[in-house]
Structure formats: structure tokens, C-alpha cells
Design an enzyme around this catalytic site. Structure first.
Site, PDB file in Angstrom:
ATOM      1  N   ASP A  54       0.839  -1.202   0.000  1.00 19.70           N
ATOM      2  CA  ASP A  54       0.000   0.000   0.000  1.00 19.70           C
ATOM      3  C   ASP A  54       0.877   1.256   0.000  1.00 19.70           C
ATOM      4  O   ASP A  54       0.376   2.378  -0.085  1.00 19.70           O
ATOM      5  CB  ASP A  54      -1.022  -0.005   1.143  1.00 19.70           C
ATOM      6  CG  ASP A  54      -0.383  -0.034   2.517  1.00 19.70           C
ATOM      7  OD1 ASP A  54       0.866  -0.144   2.605  1.00 19.70           O
ATOM      8  OD2 ASP A  54      -1.123   0.044   3.519  1.00 19.70           O
ATOM      9  N   SER A  55       2.209   1.050   0.049  1.00 14.05           N
ATOM     10  CA  SER A  55       3.133   2.168  -0.173  1.00 14.05           C
ATOM     11  C   SER A  55       2.901   2.780  -1.554  1.00 14.05           C
ATOM     12  O   SER A  55       3.394   3.873  -1.836  1.00 14.05           O
ATOM     13  CB  SER A  55       4.590   1.708  -0.046  1.00 14.05           C
ATOM     14  OG  SER A  55       4.815   0.561  -0.847  1.00 14.05           O
ATOM     15  N   ASP A  93      -1.164  -5.994  -0.585  1.00 12.71           N
ATOM     16  CA  ASP A  93      -1.469  -5.405   0.727  1.00 12.71           C
ATOM     17  C   ASP A  93      -2.963  -5.141   0.855  1.00 12.71           C
ATOM     18  O   ASP A  93      -3.574  -4.585  -0.058  1.00 12.71           O
ATOM     19  CB  ASP A  93      -0.746  -4.056   0.819  1.00 12.71           C
ATOM     20  CG  ASP A  93       0.129  -3.939   2.047  1.00 12.71           C
ATOM     21  OD1 ASP A  93      -0.112  -4.686   3.014  1.00 12.71           O
ATOM     22  OD2 ASP A  93       1.043  -3.100   2.027  1.00 12.71           O
ATOM     23  N   LYS A 123      -1.530  -9.283   2.533  1.00  8.08           N
ATOM     24  CA  LYS A 123      -0.783  -8.867   3.731  1.00  8.08           C
ATOM     25  C   LYS A 123      -1.677  -7.995   4.601  1.00  8.08           C
ATOM     26  O   LYS A 123      -2.418  -7.157   4.079  1.00  8.08           O
ATOM     27  CB  LYS A 123       0.490  -8.107   3.333  1.00  8.08           C
ATOM     28  CG  LYS A 123       1.257  -7.556   4.536  1.00  8.08           C
ATOM     29  CD  LYS A 123       2.690  -7.206   4.197  1.00  8.08           C
ATOM     30  CE  LYS A 123       2.896  -5.837   3.603  1.00  8.08           C
ATOM     31  NZ  LYS A 123       2.420  -4.715   4.456  1.00  8.08           N
ATOM     32  N   GLU A 125      -1.524  -5.659   8.241  1.00  3.77           N
ATOM     33  CA  GLU A 125      -0.718  -5.087   9.323  1.00  3.77           C
ATOM     34  C   GLU A 125      -1.367  -5.415  10.662  1.00  3.77           C
ATOM     35  O   GLU A 125      -2.600  -5.431  10.776  1.00  3.77           O
ATOM     36  CB  GLU A 125      -0.603  -3.571   9.152  1.00  3.77           C
ATOM     37  CG  GLU A 125       0.213  -3.171   7.932  1.00  3.77           C
ATOM     38  CD  GLU A 125       0.449  -1.668   7.849  1.00  3.77           C
ATOM     39  OE1 GLU A 125       0.103  -0.936   8.796  1.00  3.77           O
ATOM     40  OE2 GLU A 125       0.987  -1.239   6.817  1.00  3.77           O
ATOM     41  N   GLU A 192       9.090  -4.483  10.321  1.00  9.13           N
ATOM     42  CA  GLU A 192       9.481  -3.150   9.845  1.00  9.13           C
ATOM     43  C   GLU A 192       9.884  -2.251  11.010  1.00  9.13           C
ATOM     44  O   GLU A 192       9.197  -2.191  12.049  1.00  9.13           O
ATOM     45  CB  GLU A 192       8.308  -2.499   9.079  1.00  9.13           C
ATOM     46  CG  GLU A 192       8.651  -1.091   8.594  1.00  9.13           C
ATOM     47  CD  GLU A 192       7.706  -0.521   7.544  1.00  9.13           C
ATOM     48  OE1 GLU A 192       6.784  -1.260   7.105  1.00  9.13           O
ATOM     49  OE2 GLU A 192       7.888   0.650   7.172  1.00  9.13           O
TER      50      GLU A 192
END
Ligand code: KIV
Length: 296
Positions: A54-55, A93, A123, A125, A192
Site C-alpha cells: 500500500d506504499s 497489501d 498482507k 498489518e 518493519e
């Protein structure tokens, strides 16, 4: 052009091969990609895992953080990457808000990534508190990658992008997070922005392959954002970023050279132009000549 050495056919990377790599202490390589052309080059360079992170909110869409990007935007980019990727394991993501409202909605969104974009895993978080949800998605036959430590979707809770796991209590929580996700069955675990000592402890403790970003050298693998390694990031790079190329200079130079050529009539040259066939050219000249004669 394929970069695979002759005689070494490349294997498709799967959940099982990631585990194998950890077992045999072979470093896992991962890069983000968000479009067809880049993903194709990354895949052909034999990178193991391609993450449509999602970056992309910042890297591709110009947002200030990752919070605004939508499921539909993520799907759009993942589909483009899917068309390029033959060997790498493809992870997409789940963006902020897509797995936070209810387990049912999270499952529906995760299934969209598999059905509509061809992602092989999603993915999410978050640590211990996401373990039940992650188990439920895995039960629905969707592999899940975990992501703990500095989780950018929590930027407002963390009060900025800060290295996590600096106190004993925080280290203990990170370890609980990692173990909970390991037991839930995640296919890999992104670590991270945590001290290298903590990442090393987690990597030694869990069976899941860990992939670090700003988490030191002792993770089972490393990931970086493709724009960062190519100097295509307009912000201040994090300490862990290493630049492997200068796409910004390459693009600027090429664009300025194109502009200069157009402005000075150097582009296009005759050999860059299409020409009429000779017979058509002759016929056209005859017609024009006749017109000129009629006007006299
Ligand atoms: O969005 C992303 O690119 C990521 C990686 C940096 C792990 O989550």
C-alpha cells in the site's frame, strides 16, 4: 531478456519454497512493484517475492501516507503486476479500512484480491490482536503475510513513523505479536522499523520466514520499496534505504533531451518518419501539378 543463467530453470516461488528457504538459510529477496513494466523487470531479475504494497499510495499516487488508498486502487495495480509476474510469489497489501470493520468484510475483501487480481497472498498489518482474523482468512484458503513493528497504517496512533520495540515491554509485545501470527499460520512475516536485536530474536523464535525492512541483517529476507532503491522517492529517505540506481536522473535527462530536440526541430528525423510509397508519391505529384496548372 531473461536474466536466469542458462541451464538453471527457475522454479515458481510458493509458500512452501519460502519455508524451505528459511530452513536452508537462503536469504529471501522481496521488492515492491506497482505496474506491469517494473514488475516484469523485477520478476526477470529473479526476486522471490513481489509485494504490491500500500506504499503505492505515496510512491505511485502521491498521497502523504498510506491511509487513503482504496481496495479498488490496490486491485487495479495488483492486476497489472499479476500480468507481468511468472515466477515470484505475489502478495497484495490489504489497505487501511479493508479488514478493520468486521471479519466478514475482511474475508470478502481478501477473496477479492485472489479472485479479481490474482494475488497469491494478502498482507495485513497488526500483531496479536489480528491473529483470530488472520486465522479465519487462512481457513478460507487464502495465505496471509503478517506485518508487525512500524506499521504505517497505524501512523496516527504511533504519532509518526517511529522505530518500534525500544523498551522491554515493547520488545515483549513484539515477541507476542510474532508468536501469535506464527501460530495463526502466516506465510511470511514482515518486520518493519525495529532494532536488529529484536528482529534477530523473532527470526530465531518463529518457524515463519521473516522479511525485514529497517530490521537489520538477521531476518530471513529483506524487502525494500522499489521507488526508494531507484531514487524515485521525493521525500526524505529512511536510514535503511540503499539506492541502487538513479531513475530520477535517468528520466529527467531523457525528458529534457526530448524537449530540446523538439524545440530545435531535431526530432523526428527523416528515418523516424513514415513515407508514402513511391507510386502514391508520384500520383500525388501529378495531381498537385494538374491543380497548379488549372489555377494559372
Ligand atoms: O507497503 C509496503 O510497501 C510495505 C513494505 C514496505 C513492507 O508494507
Amino acid at each position: 531478456m531473461s536474466l536466469t543463467p542458462i541451464g538453471e530453470p527457475r522454479q515458481k516461488i510458493t509458500v512452501a519454497s519460502l519455508r524451505d528457504k528459511k530452513l536452508h538459510q537462503q536469504p529471501i529477496t522481496c521488492l515492491t512493484a506497482y505496474d506491469y513494466a517494473t514488475a516484469r523487470l523485477v520478476d526477470e531479475a529473479a526476486i522471490d517475492v513481489i509485494l504490491v504494497g500500500d506504499s503505492l499510495a505515496q510512491a505511485m499516487l502521491g498521497y502523504d501516507n498510506t491511509l487513503s488508498v482504496t481496495v479498488d486502487e490496490m486491485l487495479h495495480h495488483t492486476r497489472a503486476v499479476r500480468r507481468a509476474v511468472k515466477h515470484a510469489f505475489l502478495i497484495a497489501d490489504m489497505p487501511f479500512g479493508s479488514f478493520h470493520v468486521s471479519k466478514d468484510e475482511a474475508l470478502r475483501n481478501a477473496a477479492r484480491f485472489v479472485k479479481e487480481s490474482g494475488a497469491e497472498a494478502v498482507k495485513m498489518e497488526g500483531g496479536e490482536k489480528r491473529a483470530d482474523l488472520i486465522r479465519r482468512v487462512i481457513d478460507a484458503e487464502i495465505p496471509v503475510a503478517g506485518h508487525i513493528g512500524l506499521t504505517p497504517q497505524s501512523v496516527n496512533v504511533m504519532g509518526g513513523y517511529k522505530v518500534q520495540g525500544k523498551t522491554l515491554a515493547a520488545v515483549e509485545q513484539l515477541m507476542r505479536d510474532a508468536v501469535a501470527l506464527d501460530h495463526a499460520g502466516v506465510c511470511c512475516l514482515y518486520l518493519e522499523g525495529i532494532p536488529k536485536e529484536v528482529a534477530a530474536m523473532i527470526t530465531a523464535e518463529v518457524a515463519t520466514p521473516t522479511i525485514g525492512i529497517g530490521a537489520g541483517p538477521e531476518c530471513d529476507g529483506q524487502v525494500l520499496v522499489i521507488n526508494d532503491i531507484l531514487n524515485l522517492n521525493f521525500g526524505h529517505p529512511a536510514k535503511f534505504v540503499r539506492k541502487y540506481g538513479d531513475a530520477a536522473a535517468l528520466i529527467s535527462d531523457a525528458v529534457q533531451a526530448f524537449r530540446a530536440d523538439v524545440v530545435s526541430h531535431q526530432y523526428p528525423a527523416d528515418e523516424e518518419s513514415y513515407h508514402l510509397p513511391k507510386e502514391t508519391q508520384r500520383a500525388l505529384e501529378t495531381v498537385l501539378e494538374r491543380k497548379r496548372n488549372m489555377q494559372r
